[in-house]
Motif scaffolding. Sequence first.
Motif, PDB file in Angstrom:
ATOM      1  N   SER A  20     132.444  26.834 175.477  1.00 49.13           N
ATOM      2  CA  SER A  20     132.026  26.302 174.184  1.00 49.13           C
ATOM      3  C   SER A  20     132.898  26.807 173.037  1.00 49.13           C
ATOM      4  O   SER A  20     132.893  26.222 171.957  1.00 49.13           O
ATOM      5  CB  SER A  20     130.566  26.683 173.908  1.00 49.13           C
ATOM      6  N   ARG A  21     133.644  27.862 173.250  1.00 47.99           N
ATOM      7  CA  ARG A  21     134.540  28.370 172.222  1.00 47.99           C
ATOM      8  C   ARG A  21     135.802  28.929 172.866  1.00 47.99           C
ATOM      9  O   ARG A  21     135.808  29.286 174.039  1.00 47.99           O
ATOM     10  CB  ARG A  21     133.864  29.429 171.349  1.00 47.99           C
ATOM     11  N   GLU A  22     136.866  29.016 172.084  1.00 48.81           N
ATOM     12  CA  GLU A  22     138.157  29.460 172.599  1.00 48.81           C
ATOM     13  C   GLU A  22     138.150  30.972 172.799  1.00 48.81           C
ATOM     14  O   GLU A  22     137.872  31.735 171.863  1.00 48.81           O
ATOM     15  CB  GLU A  22     139.270  29.075 171.620  1.00 48.81           C
ATOM     16  N   PRO A  23     138.446  31.445 174.025  1.00 48.04           N
ATOM     17  CA  PRO A  23     138.479  32.895 174.252  1.00 48.04           C
ATOM     18  C   PRO A  23     139.770  33.502 173.700  1.00 48.04           C
ATOM     19  O   PRO A  23     140.820  32.852 173.664  1.00 48.04           O
ATOM     20  CB  PRO A  23     138.427  32.996 175.788  1.00 48.04           C
ATOM     21  N   GLY A  24     139.704  34.745 173.270  1.00 46.53           N
ATOM     22  CA  GLY A  24     140.880  35.447 172.792  1.00 46.53           C
ATOM     23  C   GLY A  24     141.691  36.018 173.946  1.00 46.53           C
ATOM     24  O   GLY A  24     141.204  36.188 175.066  1.00 46.53           O
ATOM     25  N   TRP A  25     142.954  36.343 173.632  1.00 46.73           N
ATOM     26  CA  TRP A  25     143.823  36.877 174.683  1.00 46.73           C
ATOM     27  C   TRP A  25     143.341  38.241 175.169  1.00 46.73           C
ATOM     28  O   TRP A  25     143.461  38.562 176.353  1.00 46.73           O
ATOM     29  CB  TRP A  25     145.261  36.982 174.169  1.00 46.73           C
ATOM     30  N   LEU A  26     142.807  39.041 174.265  1.00 48.22           N
ATOM     31  CA  LEU A  26     142.329  40.365 174.666  1.00 48.22           C
ATOM     32  C   LEU A  26     141.147  40.240 175.621  1.00 48.22           C
ATOM     33  O   LEU A  26     141.024  41.001 176.589  1.00 48.22           O
ATOM     34  CB  LEU A  26     141.941  41.185 173.436  1.00 48.22           C
ATOM     35  N   PRO A  46     132.223  26.327 167.329  1.00 52.85           N
ATOM     36  CA  PRO A  46     133.556  26.064 166.772  1.00 52.85           C
ATOM     37  C   PRO A  46     134.423  25.250 167.734  1.00 52.85           C
ATOM     38  O   PRO A  46     134.300  25.355 168.948  1.00 52.85           O
ATOM     39  CB  PRO A  46     134.126  27.466 166.552  1.00 52.85           C
ATOM     40  N   TRP A  47     135.298  24.419 167.154  1.00 52.07           N
ATOM     41  CA  TRP A  47     136.072  23.478 167.929  1.00 52.07           C
ATOM     42  C   TRP A  47     137.110  24.169 168.810  1.00 52.07           C
ATOM     43  O   TRP A  47     137.677  25.203 168.438  1.00 52.07           O
ATOM     44  CB  TRP A  47     136.795  22.501 166.997  1.00 52.07           C
ATOM     45  N   ARG A  48     137.346  23.567 169.964  1.00 52.09           N
ATOM     46  CA  ARG A  48     138.472  23.951 170.791  1.00 52.09           C
ATOM     47  C   ARG A  48     139.742  23.354 170.196  1.00 52.09           C
ATOM     48  O   ARG A  48     139.689  22.464 169.339  1.00 52.09           O
ATOM     49  CB  ARG A  48     138.280  23.446 172.227  1.00 52.09           C
ATOM     50  N   PRO A  49     140.940  23.798 170.595  1.00 55.15           N
ATOM     51  CA  PRO A  49     142.184  23.314 169.951  1.00 55.15           C
ATOM     52  C   PRO A  49     142.339  21.799 169.961  1.00 55.15           C
ATOM     53  O   PRO A  49     142.900  21.232 169.016  1.00 55.15           O
ATOM     54  CB  PRO A  49     143.278  24.003 170.780  1.00 55.15           C
ATOM     55  N   TRP A  50     141.866  21.111 171.008  1.00 54.99           N
ATOM     56  CA  TRP A  50     142.044  19.651 171.066  1.00 54.99           C
ATOM     57  C   TRP A  50     141.019  18.898 170.218  1.00 54.99           C
ATOM     58  O   TRP A  50     141.069  17.678 170.145  1.00 54.99           O
ATOM     59  CB  TRP A  50     141.983  19.181 172.509  1.00 54.99           C
ATOM     60  N   HIS A  51     140.101  19.614 169.590  1.00 56.77           N
ATOM     61  CA  HIS A  51     139.143  18.982 168.685  1.00 56.77           C
ATOM     62  C   HIS A  51     139.252  19.519 167.264  1.00 56.77           C
ATOM     63  O   HIS A  51     138.508  19.075 166.381  1.00 56.77           O
ATOM     64  CB  HIS A  51     137.711  19.210 169.176  1.00 56.77           C
ATOM     65  N   LYS A  58     126.025  10.645 159.834  1.00 54.71           N
ATOM     66  CA  LYS A  58     127.412  10.300 160.129  1.00 54.71           C
ATOM     67  C   LYS A  58     128.301  11.540 160.081  1.00 54.71           C
ATOM     68  O   LYS A  58     129.233  11.680 160.894  1.00 54.71           O
ATOM     69  CB  LYS A  58     127.913   9.267 159.120  1.00 54.71           C
ATOM     70  N   ARG A  59     128.026  12.440 159.155  1.00 52.69           N
ATOM     71  CA  ARG A  59     128.832  13.655 159.079  1.00 52.69           C
ATOM     72  C   ARG A  59     128.643  14.511 160.327  1.00 52.69           C
ATOM     73  O   ARG A  59     129.599  15.075 160.860  1.00 52.69           O
ATOM     74  CB  ARG A  59     128.455  14.462 157.832  1.00 52.69           C
ATOM     75  N   GLU A  60     127.397  14.624 160.791  1.00 53.55           N
ATOM     76  CA  GLU A  60     127.132  15.413 161.989  1.00 53.55           C
ATOM     77  C   GLU A  60     127.845  14.819 163.199  1.00 53.55           C
ATOM     78  O   GLU A  60     128.423  15.546 164.019  1.00 53.55           O
ATOM     79  CB  GLU A  60     125.631  15.482 162.232  1.00 53.55           C
ATOM     80  N   LEU A  61     127.850  13.504 163.321  1.00 50.30           N
ATOM     81  CA  LEU A  61     128.536  12.847 164.430  1.00 50.30           C
ATOM     82  C   LEU A  61     130.046  13.004 164.306  1.00 50.30           C
ATOM     83  O   LEU A  61     130.749  13.156 165.316  1.00 50.30           O
ATOM     84  CB  LEU A  61     128.165  11.367 164.468  1.00 50.30           C
ATOM     85  N   ALA A  62     130.574  12.966 163.079  1.00 50.57           N
ATOM     86  CA  ALA A  62     132.010  13.144 162.893  1.00 50.57           C
ATOM     87  C   ALA A  62     132.457  14.537 163.307  1.00 50.57           C
ATOM     88  O   ALA A  62     133.589  14.734 163.774  1.00 50.57           O
ATOM     89  CB  ALA A  62     132.384  12.883 161.434  1.00 50.57           C
ATOM     90  N   ARG A  63     131.592  15.507 163.157  1.00 51.94           N
ATOM     91  CA  ARG A  63     131.942  16.875 163.515  1.00 51.94           C
ATOM     92  C   ARG A  63     131.648  17.184 164.987  1.00 51.94           C
ATOM     93  O   ARG A  63     132.378  17.956 165.613  1.00 51.94           O
ATOM     94  CB  ARG A  63     131.170  17.854 162.628  1.00 51.94           C
ATOM     95  N   ARG A  64     130.606  16.582 165.537  1.00 49.70           N
ATOM     96  CA  ARG A  64     130.168  16.948 166.888  1.00 49.70           C
ATOM     97  C   ARG A  64     130.290  15.826 167.913  1.00 49.70           C
ATOM     98  O   ARG A  64     129.897  15.995 169.055  1.00 49.70           O
ATOM     99  CB  ARG A  64     128.724  17.447 166.822  1.00 49.70           C
ATOM    100  N   GLY A  65     130.821  14.695 167.500  1.00 50.31           N
ATOM    101  CA  GLY A  65     131.090  13.630 168.447  1.00 50.31           C
ATOM    102  C   GLY A  65     129.863  12.800 168.785  1.00 50.31           C
ATOM    103  O   GLY A  65     128.783  12.959 168.208  1.00 50.31           O
ATOM    104  N   SER A  66     130.045  11.898 169.744  1.00 48.59           N
ATOM    105  CA  SER A  66     128.968  10.995 170.151  1.00 48.59           C
ATOM    106  C   SER A  66     127.787  11.786 170.699  1.00 48.59           C
ATOM    107  O   SER A  66     127.924  12.949 171.090  1.00 48.59           O
ATOM    108  CB  SER A  66     129.480  10.020 171.208  1.00 48.59           C
TER     109      SER A  66
END
Length: 776
Positions: free
Chosen positions: A88-94, A752-757, A723-731
Motif C-alpha cells: 500500500s505504500r513505497e518501502p524505503g531502501w533502509l 500515499p501513492w506508489r510511483p506509478w500513481h 469526484k475529487r475522491e475518485l480522482a485521488r483514489r481511482g475507480s
Amino acid sequence: MGGEKAAVAEGERTQFLPAAVAPGSSILPAAGSAPAPNVAAGPSAILVRQLSAVRLSQALASEAARGATFLCLPVLMAAGAAFYFALSREPGWLALALPVAFLAISTWLLRTRAALSLIFGAFLVFMLGIAVAKLETSRLATPMVGSDVTTRITGRLVRLEHQSSGRIRLTIDLLATERPRLHYPPKRVRLTARAVPPDLRPGDGVAGLTRLMSPSGPVRPGAYDFSFASYFNRLGAVGFFMSGPERVELDEPLPVSARPARWLETARGALAERIRAQVGGVEGEVAVAMIAGFRAGIPEEINEWLRRAGLAHILAISGLHMALVAVTIMFMLRAGAALFPGFSSRFAVKKYAAVAALLMCTLYLFVSGSAVAAQRSYIMLAVMLAALIFDRAAITMRNVAIAALIILVLSPHEVVGPSFQMSFAATAALVAGYAAWTDWRQRRARSGPPPGGILSRVARYGVAFVLGLAATSLIAGTATALYGIWHFQRATPLALPANLAAMPVVSILAMPAAVLAMLAMPFGLDGIFLKVMGQAIAVVIAVAEWFSSHTPIDAVGLIPLSALLTLTAALVVLVVSTTRLRLLALPLIVLGLCFVATRQLPDVLVTEDARLVGLRGLDGRLAVNRSRPNGFTMEGWTRALKAQAVVKPTGGGEGFPDISATSQAGFSCGDGLCLARHSSGTVIAHAAGVTAARAACGAAALIVLDDAVAKNPCGADVPVITKRELARRGSAVVYLREEGEPAEILFSIEEPWRPWHAHRAWSRAARGLPPNEPGS
C-alpha cells in the motif's frame, strides 16, 4: 567417486529424518523415553504417525535430490516481487537493506544446519524479489503528465503503427513543448493521427499541436492498470494530434546509440508493408502480427473471434512462435544433412542445427519488435538450445527456472502481468507433463519394433500426433485458465477442439511458410511462401469464427484473490514436485474452488471520473446512468459481473426523478440527478452537482457526486463518493449490506501513492478545482 556420491545422497536424505528414525535406529520410541503428549493415543497410532513422518522425509529428500530447492527460487523471487507491487505504500531502501543483510548473514552462519539454513534462505530470496522490483521502479522513474493538457510538441519518432480504424499510432520521444511549455514533461508519449507525412521514418523529427492525457487507472479495483503499464513501458502520456504531425528538422542529431534502433524499426516497417503487399486484407494484418509484431491493424472483430475460441495466443510473439521457428530450422538442416551420410557421421549436425536455430530466433526477436513476451520466450528457448549445444537435457524444469530468474532480475514488474503468468504456467505444466509421460514410457518400454506394417505405423504416428496435440492444448489451457479468468474474467470452453482444428495449420503451414519467406526474401522469392501463409491464416480465422459463434459461455465473473493465490500454490506443487507430495495440491484445489464458489460480486461500480455508475441486478443485467457509456469500461464491467444485458437510463427531462417511483428496471434521470433501486430496496444516486445531491439525501443510501469542488452535502448519515475522491483514489466498487448497515466501498488506488500513481496529485479534480473552461 560413486561411494562418495552415495554417501552425500544418504546424508541429504537423513537430514530430513527425525532423530527417532535416523539410520540404524528403530521407528519405535526408545526405552525409557518420555511419553508422547497425547497419552490416549495407542501404539498403532504412534506407529502410523512415525511411518508417515518417514515417508514425508523420504519424499522431501527425493525432491531435494531432484533439485526442487533450485526450482523454488523463481517462485520465491516472484512472490517477493508481487508482494512489493501489492504494498500500500513505497518501502524505503533502509527497510529492505536491513532484512536482506540479516537474512544473508543468518543463512551463512546456519549453513551447517540444513533446515534452518533452508528457511532463512527462502526468506532471503523472497526479500531479494522485493529488492529487484524496488530497484527497477527507482531506475525507471518515468515522468507522467498529471492532467490533460493541449500543447505543441516537437519530438523524434520511435515507432509508427497502422491501426485497423485507419488512424496511425506514433510513439515519440519528446524533445520540447511550447504554448504552454510543460515544466515536467514526459520523455516518451504515444499519440494517434489521421495521417502522417509520406515516407516518415523512425528517427525523423515530428511536430504538431497535441492533446496529452495522463494514463488512466483501473476501470475497477484489481483490473488492468494503464498507469502501471505506462510507467514500466516508459510512456508518460497518451493522446492524439489535433493538427499535424509535420516532419521537422531537429537541431540535435540522432545519437549513435539510437541508430541501430532506427534502422531496425525502419526495416520492420518495410517488412510489414511487403507482407501487406503480398497478403492483403485481414490475413495480411494477421501475418504482419505473427512476423513483424504489429497487431494494431487487426480488426477488433477478428481479435474477439480469436479470444472467444482460445486462439488469441497465435497473435502474440511467444514461446509457440519461437519454438516453431527453431523446430523448422533444425528440421530443415538435419533433414538436409541426412542426405549426406558421410558428413552426418563425422559432425554433430544436431549442435550445428541448434546454433542456426538460435541465430534465427535472435533475428526473429529483433524483427518482431522485441516485445516483453518475445524477450521472455527467447530467453527460455535460448536456455534450452544452449543446453542442447552443451549436451544437456533441453526440456527440463531447471531450464524453465533459469529463464524465469533472468526475467525476474531484468523485468520484475512482469510478474503481475498476464503474459508472464500465463506463459510460465503453460511452460512449466507442459514440461512437468512431458517428464511424467517420459517416465511412464520408460516404465512400459518394450524391446523390438512395434508390430505391424508401414500403414499401421503411420496410423499409430498419426494418432500419437493428434493425442499429443490434444494433451498439449489440454495441459496448457488448464494451467493458464486460472490467470485468464483472473485478468480477463473470461473462459474458453471450446479452446481444446479449436486448437486441435487450427494449430496443425499454424504449425505445419503458417509458421514454416513464414520462416521460408524470411529466408527467401533477400532473393525476392518470398511471394509464394507468404501466399501459403495467407491461405493458412484464412483457415485459422474461419475456425475461430465458427468456434466463437458456438461458444456457450464467455464471461465468468470475478474471482477473489484468495482463490488465485490458493490455486497458484496448487499449480506450483503439481509442477515442482515429482513424488507423492503432489497430493498436497488436492486440498489446495478444493480450498481454491470453495473460495470461487463463495465469492461475492460487487453491487455498484463507479469510474474514476465519476461520470459513470453501474448497478448490478439479480436478473443478470447491468443498469448504467448514461445512454452512451464508454465501450471499454462497459466491456470490463459486464465480464466482471457476468452481465447478460446493459440497461440504459430513462427520463432526461426537466425536474428531479420521483424517488418513490424508482424501480429496479434501471436508472431514471432528470435535471442532473439519476436514481436506481437495488434488489435489496436500496436507492443509488448519481448527481451532477450539489443541488441534485441534496435532493437525494433523504432517500439514497449512496450518492456519487460528479463535482470536484463539492463536498458531502448530506452529512455523515449518507455515504457520498465525490469526484475529487475518485480522482485521488481511482475507480470504486461498492458492496451493499443489509438495511441499516453501511455499504463497503473499495477504491482501486491507495494513498500515499506508489510511483506509478504519483502523477494523479496534479490533476485538477484531485486538487479540488473545476475543469478548465474552453478558451481559458
